[in-house]
Structures are given as structure tokens and as C-alpha cells.
Design an enzyme around this catalytic site. Structure first.
Site, PDB file in Angstrom:
ATOM      1  N   ASP A 132      78.509-100.054 -57.625  1.00 38.28           N
ATOM      2  CA  ASP A 132      78.879-101.376 -59.015  1.00 38.28           C
ATOM      3  C   ASP A 132      78.680-100.763 -60.597  1.00 38.28           C
ATOM      4  O   ASP A 132      77.482-101.036 -60.938  1.00 38.28           O
ATOM      5  CB  ASP A 132      77.904-102.666 -58.519  1.00 38.28           C
TER       6      ASP A 132
ATOM      7  N   ASP B 106      83.647 -97.329 -64.707  1.00 37.01           N
ATOM      8  CA  ASP B 106      84.623 -96.905 -64.213  1.00 37.01           C
ATOM      9  C   ASP B 106      84.786 -95.528 -64.134  1.00 37.01           C
ATOM     10  O   ASP B 106      84.032 -95.181 -65.400  1.00 37.01           O
ATOM     11  CB  ASP B 106      85.868 -96.971 -65.373  1.00 37.01           C
TER      12      ASP B 106
END
Lengths: 270, 270
Positions: B153, B156
Site C-alpha cells: 500500500d 505510485d
């Protein structure tokens, strides 16, 4: 020069596009129409401050309002598009080899601008099977009939097109359809307008035996999650396979687009 | 007062949020962190100008990064989350009744702010099964192992977290996984970053036998279409049914989220 157009998705959320230049601007008796050239999305058509279409992502909207109902019908030959003045829905319908396509657009100015400056989308008007009618869609369907598929490509249920999302209009559509006819309608974003969205489903269910909500990713529309409805008195299932090139739709998407997130399902059931 | 925060999705596209007030602001040695209260999206966490999460739509991201890999595993007990300092992924993992959850977040400041001001998301830290490690995830997985599921998580693939999307990191992850382990990773938007997105799939395929891309609607992320990858040496299929309340994920979405539009499929194959 830093020149931006922003659509207000709500009074507190906006999506901004950096603009190269304004290609055209017209004020019709119905609305204010702008066509911009953007840096990232090609040409951008804006009506009354709302993004209608961009040449970069219009394929998603037009494929998804057209192909699910067209592939639900076993042999769609006579098609009606209400709204859709840019010609994009007609372009996709032509891929199914129909006999005749009727586009009923209320605003001649929209068609004029799209014919002149958006040939990527509007070239379908050059096809002899496509018949353009400049008139109110509600009046047209009271007079004409025998359609296999009707596609309601209008503005949103929260705006001036609200009449196109009501039971009496659906009754008229049903009369204008053949027995095995199918309709589709764009019905806005469940994320920002859950009440309007769930109302559409309820109204359709009063008139048609089968109603399905389906969704697609549209980057330039509010929330990016856009909903459509299909309705028919025949079960809604895929009756034909994809037999031409597409950029978004495919045979799996027919069904997966109807697989709704729980929060959207909830709005459909309330 | 008209007070807006806008994220630049590209230099030419921006999404703007009207802000009520700034709740917190900190500059750590890694990044610049803002927490705002917005009108429409509740609290909004921004790192280096990029939207990380909002209390209104975080459920989509956190459910979708967690439930697909967790339901792919038949009995996930030991879970690693790399990044995820807000605690949202851990909150969703806890719904699967794991034995232990390790959150490895590089930036203590993010955890501090989320613990203090975002209890809706960070309350998972109060659960004794959740262990927080303030350290670099790459170093942690070289030392620790035996995980059933690893969830990446991170930010980007185009930013500072690019290292977490490369073959050598995937090799280390594989070593840290049990044989039937499953990983998931957010991998950005195929719409704006097709090259980075297709690169992730290629790199994962060098290391894992099975790789699946899946997508979800996230209104506050660029383009609204967000992609994730799952990878494993076991076939990727749903091994357990949903047995708790969710707002986005459901058993049909497990598969329908893997049904990709043609233009996205194309990026996966190139």
C-alpha cells in the site's frame, strides 16, 4: 497563458482542464455551448458548464450506452437515439449493421458545431441510414414506433432533461418499442446523486419487466463512475457476441458492468 | 472565504476540493503532509500535493487492496502491509480474523497525524494483533518471513516508491511469503500512466506464476479508474466467501474487477 475551464461537480468539487484555445462558442435558445481544444483530452464539448464529451474518452461513454442494449437484442434493425446530437451514439450503432438509425436532438446548434468541428464523433451523419430530426424527443416517440432499441443519450436526471427520467416518458417509450425491444439510458453518477439514480430505477421498473443498472469508468465525468440503465420486457442477457473492434466494451464487460459495488446496490434497493 | 486544494493529475488536469480548514500540517524528513477538512469528502490527507485518502471514499481503496488477496488465500493468518501508515488496510485485514498484522511504514509523521486526527481509519492500531514498524519496507522483508499475504500500500509507481515495483523487490517478497502466499499492490491509473502500469505486470510475471490486474472506481484518484495487481504461485481464484459487512467489495466484484476494458487489456499485453 494559463487558461482553464473547470466543471463544478458539486459546489465544492471541480475538475479543471487546461485549455489551448476556444474552437467555437454559440448560445442557442436552449443552452450555452463551448468547444475547447485542451492539452490532455483533445477537443472538449461543454454545455451550460457541464462536460459533454472529449475526443479522448468519449469512446467509453458511447460504447457503453450503445453496445450493452444492442447486444441484448438478437437482431436490432431500427434504432432510435434521443439526444446524442454529437453523433457518437449513432457511430457505435452503425457497427451493428442496422437498417435505420433516427437521432432526435432538440438543439440544432449542437449538431451544427459537432458536424463542423468534431468529425471524429459526428461523421455518422454522413451515413444514409442515419436520419436526423431536430425536435423534442418526447414528442417524436409519441408519433413514431416499431423500434428495436431506443437509446436515451440526454443530459442528467438532475438537470433540464429530468422529464426523460419519468414514468410517463417510459410508457411512451414502451409503446414506441417492438415487443422484444430494449432501451438504455445514461443515468448519472450514483456517487454524487444517489437519490436521482435510484429514482430512475424505480420509475423504469414500473413500466418494464426487466431493469438492469450497469456502470463504466468515465474519467471526465463527476466521480468517474457513471451509471446506465437497460430495460426490456425480455430477460436482459447477451444474445450476440462482439464481432467488431472496440476500445472499452467486450463480452465479459457486458456482465461485469452489472456487478455493482455494495453501496451502489443499496441505492438500487432502497 | 474561498479556500481550495487542487491536485494536479497531470500538468493540464486538476481536481479541486473546497476546504473548510487545515487540521494539521507537518514536514517530515521524507515528505510534506497536510490534513484538511473538506466540504464534500470529510477529511482529506495530502502528501506532497497528492491525495492519499479521504474519509468519504477511502473504503473503496482499502477494501479493494485488501479483500481480493485475502479471499484468494484459504486461511490467511500472518499478514504484512508495506506502507499503509494511515491504518486503513490493517482495519480491513482485521475483519478476516488474522493472528498477526505487521504494518511497515517509513514515515512516523504520517502515523502520528493519522493516529491523532483520523481515528476512523487508524483505530486498527489499538488492536493488539497489529504491530507497527517504522522502517523501510524493503529492508523489513529481507529480514522477516512466513507471511500468508503481503499488501503493498505505497505511493505510485511513478514517484519515490518506484523501487517497490521492481523485480528485485518482488524476489524479496516471494522469499518472505509462504508457498501458498498471495500479494496485492496498488499500481496507479492505467488511464494516465499506461507504461508504468504495464511495466508492473511484466515485472511481477518474472517472479510469480500467476498475476492478475484488477480495477476499482476511486472518485478522488486521477481518472477515477484505479488498478491493483495480485500475484501468487497458486492460481488466483476466490477460495472463501464474504462473511462480514462491506461497502464496496462483494463476491461478484472479486471476478468482475478483473474484467478489464479493451484499452486496459492492451496495456497488459504489450
Amino acid at each position: 497563458m494559463d487558461y482553464w475551464f473547470s466543471e463544478m461537480h458539486t459546489p465544492n468539487i471541480k475538475l479543471g482542464f487546461r485549455i489551448k484555445r476556444e474552437i467555437a462558442h454559440a448560445t442557442s435558445k436552449f443552452q450555452d455551448i463551448h468547444l475547447f481544444e485542451t492539452y490532455d483530452y483533445g477537443k472538449l464539448l461543454v454545455i451550460d458548464g457541464t462536460v459533454q464529451t472529449t475526443t479522448r474518452d468519449e469512446f467509453i461513454y458511447h460504447e457503453m450506452i450503445v453496445h450493452p442494449p444492442m447486444f441484448t437484442h438478437s437482431n436490432p434493425k431500427k434504432i432510435l437515439i434521443i439526444g446524442g446530437g454529437d453523433g457518437g451514439a449513432a457511430r457505435e450503432v452503425l457497427k451493428h449493421e442496422p437498417r435505420e438509425v433516427h437521432v432526435v436532438e432538440i438543439d440544432e446548434k449542437v449538431v451544427e458545431i459537432c458536424k463542423k468541428y468534431l468529425p471524429e464523433i459526428s461523421s455518422s451523419y454522413n451515413d444514409p441510414r442515419v436520419h436526423l430530426h431536430i425536435e423534442n424527443g418526447k414528442e417524436f416517440i409519441r408519433r413514431e414506433g416499431n423500434f428495436d432499441v431506443i437509446i436515451v443519450d440526454s443530459t442528467d436526471p438532475v438537470g433540464p432533461a429530468a422529464d426523460l427520467f419519468r414514468e410517463d416518458f417510459y410508457e411512451d417509450m414502451k409503446k414506441a418499442l417492438k415487443k422484444d425491444g430494449v432501451i438504455s439510458q445514461q443515468c448519472g453518477t450514483p456517487f454524487y446523486h444517489p437519490e436521482e439514480f435510484s429514482q430512475v430505477k424505480k420509475e423504469l421498473e414500473k413500466v418494464f419487466e426487466y431493469v438492469k443498472i450497469y456502470i463504466a469508468y468515465i474519467p471526465t465525468y463527476p466521480s468517474g463512475m457513471w451509471a446506465f440503465a437497460m430495460a426490456s420486457d425480455m430477460p436482459i442477457e447477451r444474445r450476440r457476441k462482439l464481432n467488431f473492434a472496440t476500445k472499452y466494451y467486450n463480452d465479459e464487460i457486458y456482465y461485469s458492468s452489472m456487478s455493482l459495488p455494495n453501496f451502489v446496490k443499496k441505492y438500487c434497493e432502497d
